[in-house]
Design an enzyme around this catalytic site. Structure first.
Site, mmCIF file in Angstrom:
data_model
loop_
_atom_site.group_PDB
_atom_site.id
_atom_site.type_symbol
_atom_site.label_atom_id
_atom_site.label_comp_id
_atom_site.label_asym_id
_atom_site.label_seq_id
_atom_site.Cartn_x
_atom_site.Cartn_y
_atom_site.Cartn_z
ATOM 1 N N THR A 146 50.584 26.889 -32.735
ATOM 2 C CA THR A 146 50.070 28.122 -32.112
ATOM 3 C C THR A 146 51.286 29.015 -31.836
ATOM 4 O OG1 THR A 146 50.049 27.052 -29.938
ATOM 5 C CG2 THR A 146 47.980 27.094 -31.147
ATOM 6 N N LYS A 168 51.935 19.488 -31.807
ATOM 7 C CA LYS A 168 52.085 20.910 -31.526
ATOM 8 C C LYS A 168 52.053 21.100 -30.014
ATOM 9 C CE LYS A 168 49.629 23.713 -30.336
ATOM 10 N NZ LYS A 168 49.190 24.276 -29.003
ATOM 11 N N THR A 179 49.511 21.129 -23.256
ATOM 12 C CA THR A 179 48.685 21.662 -24.331
ATOM 13 C C THR A 179 49.301 21.202 -25.561
ATOM 14 O OG1 THR A 179 47.873 23.646 -23.415
ATOM 15 C CG2 THR A 179 47.849 23.573 -25.735
ATOM 16 N N GLU A 259 57.987 27.707 -24.543
ATOM 17 C CA GLU A 259 57.921 29.170 -24.520
ATOM 18 C C GLU A 259 59.011 29.808 -23.655
ATOM 19 O OE1 GLU A 259 54.009 29.940 -23.143
ATOM 20 O OE2 GLU A 259 53.105 29.721 -25.122
ATOM 21 N N ASN A 378 53.719 35.117 -21.553
ATOM 22 C CA ASN A 378 52.447 34.701 -20.964
ATOM 23 C C ASN A 378 51.723 35.805 -20.206
ATOM 24 O OD1 ASN A 378 52.014 31.816 -21.613
ATOM 25 N ND2 ASN A 378 54.110 31.717 -20.845
ATOM 26 N N THR A 383 46.568 33.712 -24.210
ATOM 27 C CA THR A 383 46.631 32.438 -24.934
ATOM 28 C C THR A 383 45.832 31.402 -24.181
ATOM 29 O OG1 THR A 383 48.677 31.891 -23.771
ATOM 30 C CG2 THR A 383 48.887 32.771 -26.001
#
Lengths: 383, 383
Positions: A146, A168, A179, A259, A378, A383
């Site tokens: 993603t 992932k 996640t 991230e 974010n 997302t």
């Protein structure tokens, strides 16, 4: 490499048009046997996505012959229609491969709360089934990304067998998983109950000790499939070690790709009265936004570390806690220790050592810094 | 206004040179009686600053005649020397005012882990003692600011008496209080045990429901001092209501001034099986960095809200949870509800309503968004 490193597995990754921009978004992994033994670990979040609810049922049987995965949509919080979509996806795989939907696991990742575009997804599944190949591990790993900037794959060789895997996940990494989707494969011959025990133990010391932003996803899934194609029944301890190594390697890849992070932080808690205490303390520090901002600013702010330790009920005396950052013991006995000016926080890897002086147990929690880029990523995108 | 609104109190705020730049950094509040009844609530953090350890002892006696406060240094994690510094400060106040150090409370705020500059502090205390005045409430409130952009003061009038207060705190606001110092005063005649009960209840529904970044300070202190100078013994319910109103007003001021925040978010949890459940759910959402980033980005991302709710053990069924953002029910029955395009997130005030459909209890937690400015402020400076 990846899920097709062990014998007995084929995979594919295709672009079905679920994601905008034409990137791969559907992956299929097939276990050609002779064994179909499998185990799974799922999110501890009580809000579970439809594919998690489905796959939990499948795994209760201890057998999986195929895993279908999609990015571009989580199929979470989509009600009974969402569950029917997952069921239809499993049925499609079963029909294409002439087998039972009850042994097809399903994984989804992406935005919560929206239905999947089923026409595109089912067409993509059909394309993927046509492309299944012994070399399909890499495209499959690519298709489950993603916000991941790179694919995450790993494998380890045991005595006469292999363990491979793909994963992932780049945000929302948290306790009770992250996640993250992860499919592990092996050509060793191991029964389902043993796979389950090995997987739970491996996850508890790897993925479960990754806590990048304290958020826990609705979709987290880790599967372990055994084909038995090597004909080898492995030594139990060696097999557990290999599975754990692959999980640790994939965890590390997830952490480094988190991230917006600029630092990979290992919080080692030592001198704890129990492993639970060590984990609890490490997690409290990993969740302190003030600590994470300080590391981003390359400030060895041990006061923020102690503040976080003090929020736990772990066994310790405040005036016996010592803290080192990158090897410099800047806090001794709960007060200022060596010169904080000696701490070099420029490298990407940061190690915080917290000595509780309360016992001999230890645990390491891995996290990242909190950066303006994390906030941007974010806040600017759903997302 | 402030702590000198009620009769019987004098205060002062002076610049002692603890802070660089010459801003006020020492405050003194004196209760001239006739009563000295007092109560205090302190941080739940197990790493407690020296002034917290000291003031807890003082408050055990139920009597306080003076409170000395400093900004520019927390005197936390400073070992036994730090405790001696606090003791010396209380003794200085007692000597200057010809009274007992055992009835002098001490509060400090600022960087953790460094000793206070005692020469400057004690000289400042002497200056402050010389400036004590019935009009000193405002300079005192000014002197306890750290990253606060404004002073926080409040007062309410009861039937024949007053309740006044001042507070500081702009980050680290969290459960079991926040890096906050708060001194409340009243000229009502109320015994210490009753003050204690009223203060605990007021704090539990105001400061304790503020959670801006989940971090809990080592120094949090809320004091309530009664001079009895009005000669009025108040109605118990009215007095409790007035104290709670002052706490709520100060809480609101702290929230609005939180570091780097662009939104003031009220998370109302309704339909809960218990108040504890409602608080638990509200706090879980208030601590979700992903949720807080989404609000910063003005994205009504209810999936991130549900993900946070799902991490709690509150009583609820996933398919019966409803969520409104600014009055639009964008999640109904655990799935997509009304059009999220209708949610207007441009105003500073944001209300998230979570209906658990599990009972009739309710609680509201107040938090802020997570912004690039927060990260900048907490990474570029040691605090």
């Amino acid at each position: 490499m990846s899920v097709t490193a062990p014998l007995g597995f084929r995979a594919a990754g295709v672009a079905a048009g679920i994601k905008a921009g034409g990137a791969r978004d559907v992956a299929l992994v097939v276990n050609d046997g002779p064994s179909r033994a499998a185990a799974g670990v799922f999110t501890a979040n009580r809000i579970k996505a439809a594919p998690v609810l489905w796959s939990q049922q499948v795994l209760r049987g201890g057998r999986v012959f195929a895993v279908v995965l999609n990015s571009g949509g989580a199929n979470a919080c989509t009600g009974s229609e969402g569950f029917q979509d997952t069921h239809a996806t499993a049925e499609k795989v079963a029909a294409l491969l002439g087998d039972s939907a009850g042994e097809v696991a399903v994984c989804s990742t992406g935005l919560i709360g929206e239905r999947l575009p089923m026409d595109a997804l089912l067409a993509g599944v059909e394309t993927a089934a046509g492309q299944l190949d012994r070399d399909g591990g890499l495209p499959a790993a690519d298709a489950i990304r993603t916000t991941d900037t790179v694919s995450k794959i790993s494998f380890r060789r045991g005595s006469g067998y292999m363990v491979g895997g793909m994963a992932k996940g780049a945000g929302m990494l948290a306790p009770g998983l992250a996640t993250m989707l992860c499919v592990l494969t092996t050509d060793a011959d191991v029964p389902a109950d043993r796979l389950d025990a090995v997987l739970r133990e491996a996850v508890s010391v790897t993925f479960d000790r990754l806590d990048t932003d304290g958020c826990m996803s609705t979709n987290d899934t880790v599967l372990l499939l055994a084909s038995g194609a090597s004909g080898v029944t492995p030594d139990e301890r060696e097999f557990a070690a290999k599975v754990t190594e692959v999980c640790a390697d994939l965890s590390r890849q997830l952490l480094v790709d988190a991230e917006g992070a600029t630092k990979a932080i290992a919080i080692e808690v030592v001198g704890a009265a129990s492993v639970d205490d060590a984990v609890k303390v490490g997690r409290a520090v990993a969740r302190s936004n003030l600590f994470k901002c300080a590391i981003y600013g390359e400030d060895p702010n041990w006061g923020r570390i102690l503040s976080a330790v003090g929020t736990t009920d772990a066994v310790f005396e405040p005036d016996r806690v010592n803290v080192a950052v990158n090897g410099i013991w800047i806090c001794r006995g709960g007060a200022a220790g060596d010169d904080r000016g000696k701490v070099d926080l420029r490298p990407r890897d940061v190690t915080v050592t917290i000595d509780l002086s309360a016992g001999t147990d230890t645990a390491t929690i891995h996290t990242t810094d909190l950066t303006t880029a994390y906030v941007h990523e974010n806040s600017a995108y759903s997302t």
